[in-house]
Design an enzyme around this catalytic site. Structure first.
Site, PDB file in Angstrom:
ATOM      1  N   GLU A 174      80.290 -36.405  16.075  1.00 27.82           N
ATOM      2  CA  GLU A 174      79.753 -35.777  14.863  1.00 27.82           C
ATOM      3  C   GLU A 174      78.551 -34.889  15.169  1.00 27.82           C
ATOM      4  O   GLU A 174      77.411 -35.359  15.215  1.00 27.82           O
ATOM      5  CB  GLU A 174      79.339 -36.842  13.832  1.00 27.82           C
ATOM      6  N   LYS A 216      83.982 -34.815  13.732  1.00 23.42           N
ATOM      7  CA  LYS A 216      83.433 -34.862  12.368  1.00 23.42           C
ATOM      8  C   LYS A 216      82.400 -33.743  12.240  1.00 23.42           C
ATOM      9  O   LYS A 216      81.226 -33.933  12.556  1.00 23.42           O
ATOM     10  CB  LYS A 216      82.798 -36.237  12.114  1.00 23.42           C
TER      11      LYS A 216
HETATM   12  P1  13P Z   1      77.800 -37.450   4.018  1.00 23.96           P
HETATM   13  O1  13P Z   1      79.247 -37.233   3.678  1.00 23.96           O
HETATM   14  O2  13P Z   1      76.996 -38.031   2.884  1.00 23.96           O
HETATM   15  O3  13P Z   1      77.180 -36.221   4.636  1.00 23.96           O
HETATM   16  O4  13P Z   1      77.752 -38.581   5.112  1.00 23.96           O
HETATM   17  C1  13P Z   1      78.652 -38.543   6.153  1.00 23.96           C
HETATM   18  C2  13P Z   1      78.069 -39.160   7.346  1.00 23.96           C
HETATM   19  O5  13P Z   1      78.598 -40.118   7.860  1.00 23.96           O
HETATM   20  C3  13P Z   1      76.840 -38.583   7.916  1.00 23.96           C
HETATM   21  O6  13P Z   1      76.659 -39.101   9.203  1.00 23.96           O
END
Ligand code: 13P
Length: 338
Positions: A174, A216
């Site tokens: 991510e 992600k």
């Molecule tokens: P949000 O969808 O609220 O941005 O959170 C996703 C997430 O896991 C951030 O690390």
């Protein structure tokens, strides 16, 4: 199970990921906004209410948990990973230790948590986790994100991913380019391109098998204070273009974060992306706020109203499930519980 199979199950058409891995500090902010005391019992109660919702089976392929939650038992005695698996979803765990200031920087961070990670991963596997998450954060500003931030975070993400695959779990990678600020969509496109490029360079260097990973990312979107608004079609076009150019085609699944978009915006934008998705990527959601904001509001109104909390969550999960197939319609939002 083969890592590629797990990754595809997490992102299966019509399904996505529930990010319920808010740290104790982040959930404190969410609970404060609805006037709920941030104690372990309340955190468990809210999360177990979501994990018991009927939408779990149909629309949720995986759930990302926080360290506290993966160790908890429901009031009926099942462990949380058992409850999630019972609904056919895969339990996952956030394993990073948060974004810490980069040495010498005032406003950029590097995500930490590599020390002792191999040992922690073994424990999480034994507790039932089959995938993990690590979040790197990048800020857009004049001359930011810097090469220092892009390179440091890519290296940590890749070393994390390699350790996770060694432990037989799927790493969610991510790299989040934040929406905060007044930058326009072109600046977001450029930053996201640079960040993704460096991440895949490092992932290859660390011999990560991309077929057993999930990306992600953020969507390519103007900053929250940008005055040039763009429509969902443009966001979809720019986002898909950026992914096609920078994400290797072996990656099976891409699950976006919602990043501060409203619930409806995040469904609408995901839907537009899937309407024009001509790639082999399974493109879906891995939303925290995008799935939970309405349910949290209901929890704030009445903590015991399981039915209204679940109704709000079921609705969002269904909307995003449809968006993951490009079948969402604005008119369906009118059936909303919240
Ligand atoms: P949000 O969808 O609220 O941005 O959170 C996703 C997430 O896991 C951030 O690390």
């Amino acid at each position: 199970m083969d890592l590629n199979i797990i990754a595809k199950k997490m992102c299966a058409k019509g399904k996505g990921i529930l990010a319920a891995d808010e740290s104790t500090g982040t959930i404190a902010k969410r609970f404060k906004s609805i006037n709920v005391e941030n104690i372990e019992k309340n955190r468990l109660y809210f999360r177990q209410t979501l994990f018991n919702s009927s939408a779990m089976t149909e629309y949720i392929g995986g759930v990302i948990l926080f360290d506290e939650t993966i160790r908890q038992k429901t009031t009926l005695g099942l462990t949380i990973p058992e409850l999630i698996s019972k609904h056919g979803a895969i339990p996952g765990i956030k394993v990073d230790k948060g974004a810490k200031l980069l040495a010498g920087s005032k406003d950029e961070t590097v995500t930490e948590g590599l020390d002792g990670l191999r040992e922690r991963l073994k424990e999480y596997y034994d507790l039932g986790a089959r995938f993990t998450k690590w979040r790197a954060v990048y800020r857009i500003d004049k001359n930011l994100p810097s090469a220092q931030s892009i390179k440091s975070n890519a290296n940590a993400l890749a070393r994390y991913a390699a350790l996770v695959q060694e432990a037989k779990m799927v790493p969610i990678v991510e790299p989040e380019v934040l929406m905060d600020g007044s930058h326009n969509i072109d600046e977001c496109y450029k930053a996201t391109t640079n960040v993704l490029n460096e991440c895949y360079k490092e992932l290859k260097l660390q011999n990560v098998d991309l077929k057993g990973t999930v990306l992600k990312p953020n969507m390519v979107i103007p900053g929250s204070e940008c005055e040039d608004k763009v429509d969902a079609e443009e966001i979809a076009k720019r986002t898909l273009d950026c992914l096609k150019k920078n994400v290797p085609s072996e990656v099976p699944g891409i699950a976006f974060l919602s990043g501060g978009q409203t619930e409806v915006e995040s469904s609408k934008n995901l839907n537009e992306i899937n309407k024009i998705n001509d790639t082999s990527f399974l493109i879906t959601f891995s939303y925290g706020r995008g799935l939970q904001a309405s349910a949290l509001k209901e929890f704030g109104k009445n903590q015991n109203s399981i039915e209204s909390i679940q109704k709000a969550f079921n609705h969002r999960a269904k909307m995003n499930g449809l968006s993951s197939k490009g079948e969402w319609l604005e008119s369906l939002e009118k059936d909303s519980a919240a």
